[in-house]
Motif scaffolding. Structure first.
Motif, mmCIF file in Angstrom:
data_model
loop_
_atom_site.group_PDB
_atom_site.id
_atom_site.type_symbol
_atom_site.label_atom_id
_atom_site.label_comp_id
_atom_site.label_asym_id
_atom_site.label_seq_id
_atom_site.Cartn_x
_atom_site.Cartn_y
_atom_site.Cartn_z
ATOM 1 N N ALA A 1 -6.519 -0.756 1.407
ATOM 2 C CA ALA A 1 -7.213 0.536 1.526
ATOM 3 C C ALA A 1 -8.682 0.316 1.840
ATOM 4 O O ALA A 1 -9.257 1.019 2.667
ATOM 5 C CB ALA A 1 -7.046 1.337 0.242
ATOM 6 N N GLU A 2 -9.307 -0.667 1.180
ATOM 7 C CA GLU A 2 -10.715 -0.957 1.446
ATOM 8 C C GLU A 2 -10.915 -1.464 2.864
ATOM 9 O O GLU A 2 -11.885 -1.104 3.539
ATOM 10 C CB GLU A 2 -11.241 -1.974 0.429
ATOM 11 C CG GLU A 2 -11.378 -1.394 -0.965
ATOM 12 C CD GLU A 2 -11.718 -2.440 -2.015
ATOM 13 O OE1 GLU A 2 -11.753 -3.650 -1.678
ATOM 14 O OE2 GLU A 2 -11.925 -2.055 -3.174
ATOM 15 N N ALA A 3 -10.004 -2.295 3.337
ATOM 16 C CA ALA A 3 -10.108 -2.820 4.705
ATOM 17 C C ALA A 3 -9.961 -1.701 5.727
ATOM 18 O O ALA A 3 -10.655 -1.671 6.746
ATOM 19 C CB ALA A 3 -9.054 -3.902 4.938
ATOM 20 N N LYS B 1 -5.133 -2.065 -2.990
ATOM 21 C CA LYS B 1 -6.570 -1.781 -3.042
ATOM 22 C C LYS B 1 -7.296 -2.487 -1.902
ATOM 23 O O LYS B 1 -8.135 -1.894 -1.231
ATOM 24 C CB LYS B 1 -7.137 -2.211 -4.394
ATOM 25 C CG LYS B 1 -8.588 -1.889 -4.563
ATOM 26 C CD LYS B 1 -9.093 -2.293 -5.933
ATOM 27 C CE LYS B 1 -10.574 -1.978 -6.052
ATOM 28 N NZ LYS B 1 -11.121 -2.403 -7.347
ATOM 29 N N ALA B 2 -6.950 -3.754 -1.661
ATOM 30 C CA ALA B 2 -7.590 -4.510 -0.588
ATOM 31 C C ALA B 2 -7.268 -3.894 0.779
ATOM 32 O O ALA B 2 -8.149 -3.791 1.647
ATOM 33 C CB ALA B 2 -7.134 -5.970 -0.623
ATOM 34 N N GLU C 1 -10.699 1.473 5.247
ATOM 35 C CA GLU C 1 -11.874 2.346 5.188
ATOM 36 C C GLU C 1 -13.077 1.729 5.890
ATOM 37 O O GLU C 1 -13.872 2.436 6.506
ATOM 38 C CB GLU C 1 -12.223 2.658 3.735
ATOM 39 C CG GLU C 1 -11.235 3.604 3.070
ATOM 40 C CD GLU C 1 -11.542 3.798 1.593
ATOM 41 O OE1 GLU C 1 -12.575 3.309 1.105
ATOM 42 O OE2 GLU C 1 -10.729 4.458 0.924
ATOM 43 N N SER C 2 -13.206 0.410 5.807
ATOM 44 C CA SER C 2 -14.357 -0.246 6.427
ATOM 45 C C SER C 2 -14.184 -0.412 7.941
ATOM 46 O O SER C 2 -15.148 -0.642 8.651
ATOM 47 C CB SER C 2 -14.619 -1.604 5.782
ATOM 48 O OG SER C 2 -13.540 -2.481 6.056
ATOM 49 N N ARG D 1 0.840 -1.203 0.000
ATOM 50 C CA ARG D 1 0.000 0.000 0.000
ATOM 51 C C ARG D 1 0.879 1.259 0.000
ATOM 52 O O ARG D 1 0.580 2.233 -0.682
ATOM 53 C CB ARG D 1 -0.934 0.001 1.208
ATOM 54 C CG ARG D 1 -1.853 1.203 1.206
ATOM 55 C CD ARG D 1 -2.875 1.144 2.304
ATOM 56 N NE ARG D 1 -3.720 2.335 2.268
ATOM 57 C CZ ARG D 1 -4.468 2.734 3.255
ATOM 58 N NH1 ARG D 1 -4.514 2.031 4.370
ATOM 59 N NH2 ARG D 1 -5.193 3.827 3.159
#
Length: 176
Positions: free
Chosen positions: A170-172, A167-168, A174-175, A143
């Motif tokens: 960053a998504e983790a 990407k994974a 954010e959630s 990242r």
């Protein structure tokens, strides 16, 4: 703030230890590659040109040899055309590498700025920004590299595995 300065050691937000160093000071092989601020674009094209010329010469020579050996004179122009195609491909590769190298050189300052203050924690195997930076907490080296290379303008040169991992992550984040 760096380890050992008057402000005290920097504590990793992931594991709480002070066993971290500025990203620029990372020396180990795998980690050094994973935390690279730019792709390794050091070639000047000479070796590619030599390789292309040798392959082109072999193609032309094979056409001439088999034209004489098998009694098929049409193989001479086929060998010449193959040699010309190899040289055109070689020149295209050299130009593309030169373009990539110039783009990396142009974005180096932006990449260094994007990486400014980042620290690598070896126990966590992650990167964090003591000041908060672009994300809170510890992120994966992939990242971090995605962030820095994108800021430098050469994020498209990242491999697909690194893009997916960034990407994974960053998504983790954010959630969470």
């Amino acid at each position: 703030m760096t380890n050992g300065e008057a402000n005290g050691p920097v504590v990793c937000p992931g594991c709480g230890t002070g066993e971290n160093v500025p990203v620029a000071d990372v020396q180990r092989g795998k980690d050094l590659i994973r935390l690279a601020l730019a792709p390794n674009k050091t070639g000047d094209g000479c070796m590619n040109f030599i390789e292309g010329a040798v392959i082109a010469g072999l193609a032309a020579g094979a056409g001439a040899y088999y034209a004489d050996d098998r009694g098929r004179p049409w193989l001479v122009p086929v060998g010449i055309v193959a040699a010309l195609l190899v040289m055109v491909g070689t020149i295209a590769v050299i130009r593309s590498e030169g373009r990539d190298k110039r783009r990396v050189e142009a974005g180096a300052a932006r990449a260094v700025e994007a990486a400014g203050g980042a620290r690598y924690c070896s126990p966590c195997e992650g990167v964090f920004f003591p000041s908060g930076g672009p994300w809170q907490g510890v992120a994966t080296p992939e990242r971090f590299r995605h962030h820095v290379w994108t800021a430098g303008g050469y994020g498209d040169q990242l491999d697909e595995k690194t893009k997916a991992a960034a990407k994974a992550a960053a998504e983790a984040a954010e959630s969470a």
